[in-house]
Scaffold this motif. Structure first.
Motif, short mmCIF file in Angstrom:
data_model
loop_
_atom_site.label_atom_id
_atom_site.label_comp_id
_atom_site.label_asym_id
_atom_site.label_seq_id
_atom_site.Cartn_x
_atom_site.Cartn_y
_atom_site.Cartn_z
N PHE A 123 -17.35 -7.88 14.64
CA PHE A 123 -16.15 -7.47 13.92
C PHE A 123 -16.42 -7.48 12.43
CE2 PHE A 123 -15.88 -12.05 13.61
CZ PHE A 123 -15.35 -12.27 12.35
N ILE A 124 -15.54 -6.81 11.70
CA ILE A 124 -15.45 -7.00 10.25
C ILE A 124 -13.97 -7.20 9.93
CG2 ILE A 124 -17.49 -5.64 9.68
CD1 ILE A 124 -15.59 -3.43 8.69
N LEU A 125 -13.72 -8.09 9.00
CA LEU A 125 -12.38 -8.38 8.52
C LEU A 125 -12.40 -8.12 7.02
CD1 LEU A 125 -9.60 -9.71 9.47
CD2 LEU A 125 -10.49 -11.78 8.39
N PHE A 126 -11.54 -7.23 6.55
CA PHE A 126 -11.58 -6.89 5.13
C PHE A 126 -10.18 -6.64 4.59
CE2 PHE A 126 -11.92 -2.88 7.39
CZ PHE A 126 -11.13 -2.01 6.67
N GLU A 127 -10.08 -6.74 3.28
CA GLU A 127 -8.83 -6.48 2.59
C GLU A 127 -8.97 -5.26 1.68
OE1 GLU A 127 -7.83 -9.98 0.41
OE2 GLU A 127 -7.11 -11.09 2.17
N VAL A 128 -7.90 -4.51 1.56
CA VAL A 128 -7.81 -3.40 0.62
C VAL A 128 -6.41 -3.42 0.01
CG1 VAL A 128 -9.55 -1.84 1.58
CG2 VAL A 128 -7.26 -1.91 2.58
N GLU A 129 -6.23 -2.69 -1.06
CA GLU A 129 -4.93 -2.64 -1.72
C GLU A 129 -4.34 -1.24 -1.60
OE1 GLU A 129 -5.27 -3.99 -5.71
OE2 GLU A 129 -5.62 -6.08 -5.15
N THR A 130 -3.03 -1.17 -1.57
CA THR A 130 -2.35 0.12 -1.49
C THR A 130 -2.20 0.72 -2.88
OG1 THR A 130 -0.15 -0.86 -1.76
CG2 THR A 130 -1.02 -0.70 0.48
N GLN A 131 -1.76 1.96 -2.92
CA GLN A 131 -1.39 2.58 -4.18
C GLN A 131 -0.21 1.83 -4.80
OE1 GLN A 131 -3.08 5.03 -5.48
NE2 GLN A 131 -4.18 6.00 -3.79
N LYS A 132 0.03 2.05 -6.08
CA LYS A 132 1.12 1.36 -6.76
C LYS A 132 2.47 1.73 -6.18
CE LYS A 132 -1.09 0.58 -11.23
NZ LYS A 132 -1.01 0.84 -12.69
N LYS A 133 2.66 3.00 -5.85
CA LYS A 133 3.94 3.46 -5.31
C LYS A 133 3.69 4.10 -3.95
CE LYS A 133 6.33 4.20 -9.72
NZ LYS A 133 7.08 5.17 -10.55
N LEU A 134 4.47 3.65 -2.97
CA LEU A 134 4.34 4.17 -1.61
C LEU A 134 5.62 4.87 -1.20
CD1 LEU A 134 2.68 1.11 0.15
CD2 LEU A 134 1.55 3.17 -0.65
N LYS A 135 5.46 5.90 -0.42
CA LYS A 135 6.61 6.55 0.20
C LYS A 135 6.98 5.76 1.45
CE LYS A 135 5.47 11.22 -1.39
NZ LYS A 135 4.27 10.88 -2.18
N ASN A 136 8.25 5.82 1.80
CA ASN A 136 8.74 5.08 2.96
C ASN A 136 8.39 5.84 4.24
OD1 ASN A 136 10.03 3.39 4.69
ND2 ASN A 136 12.07 3.67 3.84
N LYS A 137 7.11 5.87 4.53
CA LYS A 137 6.63 6.52 5.75
C LYS A 137 5.42 5.75 6.27
CE LYS A 137 3.33 9.73 3.64
NZ LYS A 137 2.78 11.10 3.67
N SER A 138 5.14 5.87 7.54
CA SER A 138 4.02 5.16 8.14
C SER A 138 2.70 5.80 7.69
CB SER A 138 4.12 5.20 9.66
OG SER A 138 4.10 6.54 10.12
N PHE A 139 1.64 5.00 7.72
CA PHE A 139 0.31 5.56 7.44
C PHE A 139 -0.69 4.95 8.42
CE2 PHE A 139 1.39 2.36 4.26
CZ PHE A 139 0.37 1.43 4.34
N ASP A 140 -1.64 5.79 8.85
CA ASP A 140 -2.52 5.49 9.98
C ASP A 140 -3.96 5.32 9.55
OD1 ASP A 140 -0.27 5.88 11.53
OD2 ASP A 140 -0.73 7.98 11.94
N ALA A 141 -4.69 4.56 10.37
CA ALA A 141 -6.13 4.41 10.20
C ALA A 141 -6.77 4.30 11.58
CB ALA A 141 -6.45 3.17 9.36
N TYR A 142 -8.02 4.74 11.69
CA TYR A 142 -8.77 4.55 12.91
C TYR A 142 -10.24 4.52 12.56
CZ TYR A 142 -9.85 9.57 12.80
OH TYR A 142 -10.30 10.82 12.42
N THR A 143 -11.08 4.14 13.54
CA THR A 143 -12.51 3.97 13.30
C THR A 143 -13.31 4.66 14.39
OG1 THR A 143 -12.14 1.84 12.22
CG2 THR A 143 -14.36 2.27 13.00
N ASN A 144 -14.36 5.34 13.97
CA ASN A 144 -15.37 5.84 14.89
C ASN A 144 -16.53 4.84 14.88
OD1 ASN A 144 -14.13 8.26 15.76
ND2 ASN A 144 -14.73 9.27 13.87
N ILE A 145 -16.87 4.29 16.05
CA ILE A 145 -17.91 3.25 16.16
C ILE A 145 -19.16 3.88 16.78
CG2 ILE A 145 -18.48 0.98 17.06
CD1 ILE A 145 -15.48 0.45 17.34
N TYR A 146 -20.27 3.77 16.06
CA TYR A 146 -21.54 4.32 16.53
C TYR A 146 -22.48 3.15 16.87
CZ TYR A 146 -20.06 8.80 14.50
OH TYR A 146 -19.38 9.94 14.18
#
Length: 672
Positions: A427-450
């Motif tokens: 596994f990897i566990l990591f932190e990132v930060e969002t933009q300063k201003k966000l719209k009130n909508k969902s946002f998605d992420a996924y990973t391709n594992i090789y």
């Protein structure tokens, strides 16, 4: 009489739809008779599981079982076919907890078996301690929580809580159901009592201050299978520091349970706890939640251990999870720290030498804020070690975040010498930060594992959503009527009215219609006059206290009324962007006449000087009855310009009323 074919068809369709709806919410049940086979050996008892055959997903990875054996005496094993020796002769009940990974079938039933151990005490300790127990306290040596599986809604999750007492008694507290997740996802089911544990699920936190005040030091560790390697020690200079530390920790959870530890019951004590995973968890099957355990011994040297538990739809070890999975739009900071975890498993026969994670991170994330928190297999950055066993990460031109394990040796689940399935996971566990201003909508992420040169495995989609919250607001403004409306013979003129109100609406919906409800009061004045009209009659009046009369030929009326209005506007709105919003709706309205006055003017002629007729008027006040309006429904159009999501904005509203006709107003609004 035969049933018409169309009625039959409708009935069948509706019936099948009903069953489909019902079946979608029912978890499949294992009908296989699970059993435990045993074999008496000279140095113990050998156990073998008999579970339903695993069902491979077509084209999917090879399924396998993960095991946790409860031998009925306070000892446990994660081997597939363990051998165990009991410390004392007697009767025991053995249970097997199994989790089906990569499997297309239902969760296996939990088999139990009662056995009788006849081995005399003189034959004890001929076998080594189970590897599960021997390596249990890898994080801190004192206190730890093991999870058998991730949390799948509708099933239960098995935890083993272990404590190395070192001859000290104390208390263990379990904290679950994080407030930030907004879910009551875990319900206590049962706990073993091999060391006379008695769990108390009604612990009032306000009575724990004296216990916290006695803590001198607290060691914090965290795992997520495998261990994160996170270890922090907090030393308290005074009692208030300790109280503040634990008050903040406990305040993050909704559920608290505890049980006592007596050192006389054993130096190492393991307790199995079952928690039911409620259907509430279905809303966030890509989130990471935590369960926190706290061991506070009598010497005040506490241990806090957290275990991360991803919420899953199926027990697939290749997964991407997010924390927090749900956020409150109203209270978000300018930059929000997000924690992602990507976990993977090698299901081949040989070791995986290269594992590359290509993560599709949404535009809402500032990718160069990447901060690695933990990883497995443990290795150094390739910038430090350019030879073997290292990692590197970089951002592609298309925004893909790549994390690459190079020259490692991650065992495969199909390898013959693998006894611990967790050793095949990374596994990897990591932190990132969002933009300063966000719209009130969902946002998605996924990973391709090789894995090495094999085709990629695509994980689930890790989605962050904003909570559906309500935003209260206040308004203050003024309105005026256009033109001079008529009512019978009366011509109405309206003075500028003033309003103040409150309301509520969903918080900052993004590109979707939403409702808004208000309640406000307004105050306005109305002056009404009827034009001079021909009407003959006599009217009396007093002159020097004596009655006199005049004959009039015309008459006019004038009225003044003050109104207090209560309105309940309901509308459908749409935010075009962060600065422009529009709505259309109707308002239920009732006008209360709080003040009224009037006068009548009489027109007559009288002889004047030189015999010329003189035009005269006589005006007198008259009493008017207060007239309240009936409940009316007024359609209106509304426009907001400014901070239409949260904060101040300027509003314009145009309405139609059967009395006032067309009216318009301007108001200020502040959304909280």
């Amino acid at each position: 009489m035969k049933t018409p074919w169309i009625i039959t068809l409708v009935f069948l369709l509706s019936t099948s739809f009903g069953f489909a709806q019902q079946d979608s919410s029912i978890a499949p049940i294992d009908t296989f008779e699970s059993k435990i086979d045993i074999q008496q050996l000279s140095n113990g008892i050998s156990f073998k599981p008999v579970l339903r055959p695993l069902i491979q997903v077509p084209g999917g990875r090879a399924p396998y079982y993960k095991y946790l054996w409860d031998f009925g005496d306070g000892h446990f094993s994660t081997q597939a076919e363990p051998t165990h020796q009991y410390a004392k002769p007697g009767d025991y009940e053995v249970s097997l907890y199994a989790v089906n990974n990569y499997d297309n079938g239902p969760k296996p039933k939990r088999p139990t078996r009662k056995i009788k151990n006849t081995t005399p005490p003189s034959a004890l300790a001929s076998l080594p301690v189970h590897g599960f127990e021997d390596n249990f306290f890898a994080s801190n040596g004192i206190f730890q929580i093991f999870k058998l599986s991730d949390a799948k809604p509708g099933e239960d999750i098995t935890l083993v809580v272990g404590v190395n007492t070192e001859g000290k008694k104390g208390k263990i507290y379990l904290l679950s159901n994080e407030k930030v997740a907004g879910l009551d996802g875990f319900k206590f089911a049962n706990q073993t009592a091999y060391h006379r544990e008695k769990i108390d699920t009604l612990v009032p936190t306000d009575k724990l201050h004296s216990l916290w005040a006695g803590v001198k030091q607290s060691t914090f560790t965290k795992t997520g299978s495998p261990d994160y390697g996170i270890k922090e020690i907090a030393t308290f200079q005074n009692q208030q520091q300790a109280v503040d530390y634990f008050k903040k920790l406990y305040g993050a959870y909704n559920s608290l349970a505890s049980y006592d530890i007596e050192s006389s019951n054993g130096e190492q004590q393991f307790s199995l706890i079952n928690l039911d995973v409620t259907s509430d968890m279905l809303v966030d099957t890509n989130a990471i939640v935590t369960i926190t355990g706290v061991f506070i011994p009598e010497d005040g040297l506490a241990n806090v251990h957290q275990v991360d538990i991803p919420i899953v739809k199926s027990h697939d070890p290749n997964k991407m999870s997010i924390r927090p999975a749900r956020m409150n739009y109203r209270f978000q900071k300018k930059r929000k720290t997000m924690t992602y975890k990507v976990q993977f498993q090698n299901d081949g026969e040989g070791d995986a030498k290269s594992v590359r994670l290509e993560m599709r991170i949404p535009d809402e994330i500032v990718k160069n804020t990447f901060k690695l928190k933990a990883l497995y297999p443990k290795c150094d950055s390739c910038e430090v070690n350019n030879n073997t066993g290292c990692f590197r990460y970089y951002i592609k031109d298309d925004g893909t975040l790549v994390f690459h394990f190079k020259d490692i040796a991650l065992p495969g689940t199909a390898a013959k010498d693998v006894t611990d399935m967790d050793s095949t996971k990374g596994f990897i566990l990591f932190e990132v930060e969002t933009q300063k201003k966000l719209k009130n909508k969902s946002f998605d992420a996924y990973t391709n594992i090789y894995f090495d040169n094999n085709p990629p495995i695509t994980t689930n989609t890790a989605t962050t959503r904003f909570l559906r919250t309500l935003s209260p607001f206040v308004t203050i403004g003024a309105a005026h009527t256009f033109g001079t409306p008529r009512e019978n013979e009366l011509h109405h003129k309206f003075k500028t009215g003033y309003q103040i109100g409150i309301g509520i609406a969903p918080t900052a919906p993004y590109r979707k219609p939403y409702w808004q409800v208000e309640l406000y009061a307004s105050y306005f004045k109305r002056e009404s006059e009827s034009p001079q009209r021909a009407e003959k009659g006599e009217h009396s009046y007093l002159v020097d206290g004596k009655p006199n009369y005049f004959a009039y030929s015309a008459i006019s009326d004038f009225e003044k009324r003050d109104y207090l209005t209560l309105q309940v506007p309901v509308q459908i709105r749409y935010n075009f962007n962060s600065f422009v919003s529009m709505g259309i709706g109707a308002s239920m309205r009732k006008d209360f006449n709080i003040e009224s006055s009037g006068e009548t003017t009489y027109y007559f002629q009288r002889d004047g000087a030189n015999g010329v007729m003189q035009d005269l008027t006589y005006t007198e006040a008259k009493e008017l009855a207060k007239i309240n309006s009936a409940i009316k429904v007024n359609p209106f159009f509304d426009l907001n310009i400014g901070s239409v999501n949260l904060g101040p904005a300027l509003g314009l509203r145009f309405a139609y009323d059967k009395d006032q006709k067309s009216s318009g107003g301007i108001y200020g609004i502040f959304r909280f």
